[in-house]
Write an enzyme that holds these catalytic residues in place. Structure first.
Site, mmCIF file in Angstrom:
data_model
loop_
_atom_site.group_PDB
_atom_site.id
_atom_site.type_symbol
_atom_site.label_atom_id
_atom_site.label_comp_id
_atom_site.label_asym_id
_atom_site.label_seq_id
_atom_site.Cartn_x
_atom_site.Cartn_y
_atom_site.Cartn_z
ATOM 1 N N HIS A 164 6.910 4.523 12.302
ATOM 2 C CA HIS A 164 6.887 4.431 10.842
ATOM 3 C C HIS A 164 7.892 5.452 10.310
ATOM 4 O O HIS A 164 7.593 6.633 10.203
ATOM 5 C CB HIS A 164 5.468 4.741 10.353
ATOM 6 C CG HIS A 164 5.274 4.664 8.879
ATOM 7 N ND1 HIS A 164 4.426 3.751 8.279
ATOM 8 C CD2 HIS A 164 5.788 5.396 7.860
ATOM 9 C CE1 HIS A 164 4.438 3.932 6.966
ATOM 10 N NE2 HIS A 164 5.249 4.927 6.691
ATOM 11 N N CYS A 201 5.344 9.724 -0.362
ATOM 12 C CA CYS A 201 3.978 10.197 -0.161
ATOM 13 C C CYS A 201 3.624 11.225 -1.227
ATOM 14 O O CYS A 201 4.375 12.188 -1.437
ATOM 15 C CB CYS A 201 3.841 10.825 1.222
ATOM 16 S SG CYS A 201 2.220 11.547 1.542
ATOM 17 N N ARG A 222 0.834 -1.209 0.000
ATOM 18 C CA ARG A 222 0.000 0.000 0.000
ATOM 19 C C ARG A 222 0.868 1.258 0.000
ATOM 20 O O ARG A 222 0.980 1.943 -0.996
ATOM 21 C CB ARG A 222 -0.942 -0.026 1.220
ATOM 22 C CG ARG A 222 -2.203 0.832 1.077
ATOM 23 C CD ARG A 222 -1.962 2.323 1.254
ATOM 24 N NE ARG A 222 -1.359 2.660 2.524
ATOM 25 C CZ ARG A 222 -0.961 3.892 2.842
ATOM 26 N NH1 ARG A 222 -1.110 4.880 1.980
ATOM 27 N NH2 ARG A 222 -0.392 4.131 4.010
ATOM 28 N N ASP A 223 1.489 1.550 1.118
ATOM 29 C CA ASP A 223 2.308 2.752 1.212
ATOM 30 C C ASP A 223 3.461 2.723 0.224
ATOM 31 O O ASP A 223 3.862 3.758 -0.313
ATOM 32 C CB ASP A 223 2.831 2.883 2.647
ATOM 33 C CG ASP A 223 3.407 4.260 2.942
ATOM 34 O OD1 ASP A 223 3.179 5.181 2.146
ATOM 35 O OD2 ASP A 223 4.075 4.417 3.972
#
Length: 391
Positions: free
Chosen positions: A290, A323, A70-71
């Site tokens: 994280h 991101c 996902r990330d």
């Protein structure tokens, strides 16, 4: 770093203990070429034997949350086929990792790479994915619509997943599922990432967390940019982070993942953040860290977190990540690097480093990008040299 010395001594003791108990029976070639030289597990773990009574290591178990699917993939510009995403998840499931972040019920308009998340959850529920250990698959659900979509899929497969109560009771044979929300530590990042202020985002997340609890499953909460914001700089208020974390826990979140989204975090500021969390009454077992490795500080900050009692860390195979709302942020700390680092301190991850290194090399080649795991490349290189020597 004085408080890390007992951990380091533990690792050295394991080496010495293994040296005194080593047998003369040679390993088969296939085994010899794999994990033995790669991590602290090279020397075995005598804690299960008679040495455990003299040198207990009850606090040595570390949980790795693999966020690559996902990330790790969300910021990729090249369209990734569903088959590749599913293969990545299935290969990771065989490595010993127990938590995999598998997708996101976010609008494809905002994050196109997450367009297949419904199909991925469907695949997990409809197929028995072979795994080394029981696995929880986590899906981001940023709002009520996301919960609605996830709920519809879960209800269409009754009995295909474990509820939280079933997991606690020791049931197995089925995957567990978790829903997650993403808050932000600064107003600027909240507006850019969520199109609302922090207070409004927390109201929305309450619906998600309640939805997860109604389904009987875990809810995880992330807080982004806790150690530096791309729009407000390094000076993120750690007390504000603790307030947001407290609010999320009071809503029913099972775990808070503190995200250094920009990779700006340093050892002193990581220390201060975790002090503030403790002062707010938040337990270390309710916290995950994280880290992104933009400035090469991820493992340094991991060591600080270990000192503060944190035993859950997010990472991405091959160092995948970035991101879309954080300009300049590079990938997550690589799972291969994290596993090697933790096990070199005598910690136990349960993860097959060789298998993880293979996956990192494969997925980065699939994406047409460099493998950002120094450890992964070193493991593959050592294996190649050992193979050449053996032949």
């Amino acid at each position: 770093m004085a408080s890390l010395r007992p951990i380091i001594r533990s690792a050295r003791w394991r080496v010495a203990a293994a040296a005194t108990t080593k047998t003369t029976t040679p390993f088969p070639v296939a085994h010899h070429l794999r994990r033995r030289f790669a991590t602290a597990s090279d020397v075995g773990n005598p804690a299960a034997g008679e040495g455990a009574a003299q040198h207990p290591h009850s606090n040595s178990k570390v949980k790795i949350v693999e966020v690559g699917p996902r990330d790790g993939l969300q910021n990729e510009k090249k369209s990734i086929p569903l088959s590749t995403k599913i293969e990545l998840i299935e290969r990771l499931a065989k490595t010993g990792v127990s938590f995999i972040e598998a997708g996101s019920f976010v609008s494809p308009k905002w994050v196109p790479q997450m367009d297949h998340s419904s199909e991925i959850l469907e695949h997990i529920l409809a197929n028995k994915i072979p795994s080394a250990v029981p696995i929880t698959y986590s899906f981001l659900a940023p709002n009520a619509k996301g919960v609605e979509n996830a709920t519809a899929l879960l209800k269409s497969h009754p009995g295909a997943y474990l509820t939280e109560a079933e997991s606690f009771s020791g049931r197995s044979g089925r995957p567990a599922v978790e829903l997650a929300v993403f808050a932000a530590a600064t107003e600027s990042f909240s507006q850019r990432n969520l199109n609302c202020d922090i207070a409004t985002s927390l109201e929305r997340f309450g619906d998600v967390i309640r939805g997860a609890k109604q389904l009987g499953i875990r809810a995880r909460a992330y807080i982004s940019v806790v150690l530096g914001c791309p729009f407000e700089g390094y000076d993120v208020n750690p007390h504000r982070v603790a307030e947001i974390a407290t609010s999320l826990l009071e809503m029913g979140a099972d775990e808070i993942s503190l995200g250094d989204t920009t990779g700006m975090g340093t050892a002193p500021r990581t220390q201060e953040l975790l002090r503030c969390m403790a002062a707010a009454g938040i337990r270390s077992e309710d916290i995950a860290m994280h880290f992104h490795d933009t400035y090469g500080q991820a493992l340094v900050n991991t060591a600080i977190a270990l000192e503060r009692g944190i035993r859950t860390f997010d990472s991405a195979v091959g160092g995948l990540g970035g991101c879309p709302y954080s300009p300049g942020a590079t990938g997550n700390v690589a799972t291969e690097n994290m596993v090697y680092f933790l096990e070199s301190l005598g910690m136990e991850t349960g993860i097959d480093l060789d298998a993880m290194a293979d996956i990192g090399q494969w997925i980065t080649q699939e994406l047409g990008k460099p493998n950002d795991s120094a450890v992964g490349k070193a493991v593959l290189g050592a294996r190649r040299r050992a193979s050449e020597t053996a032949t």
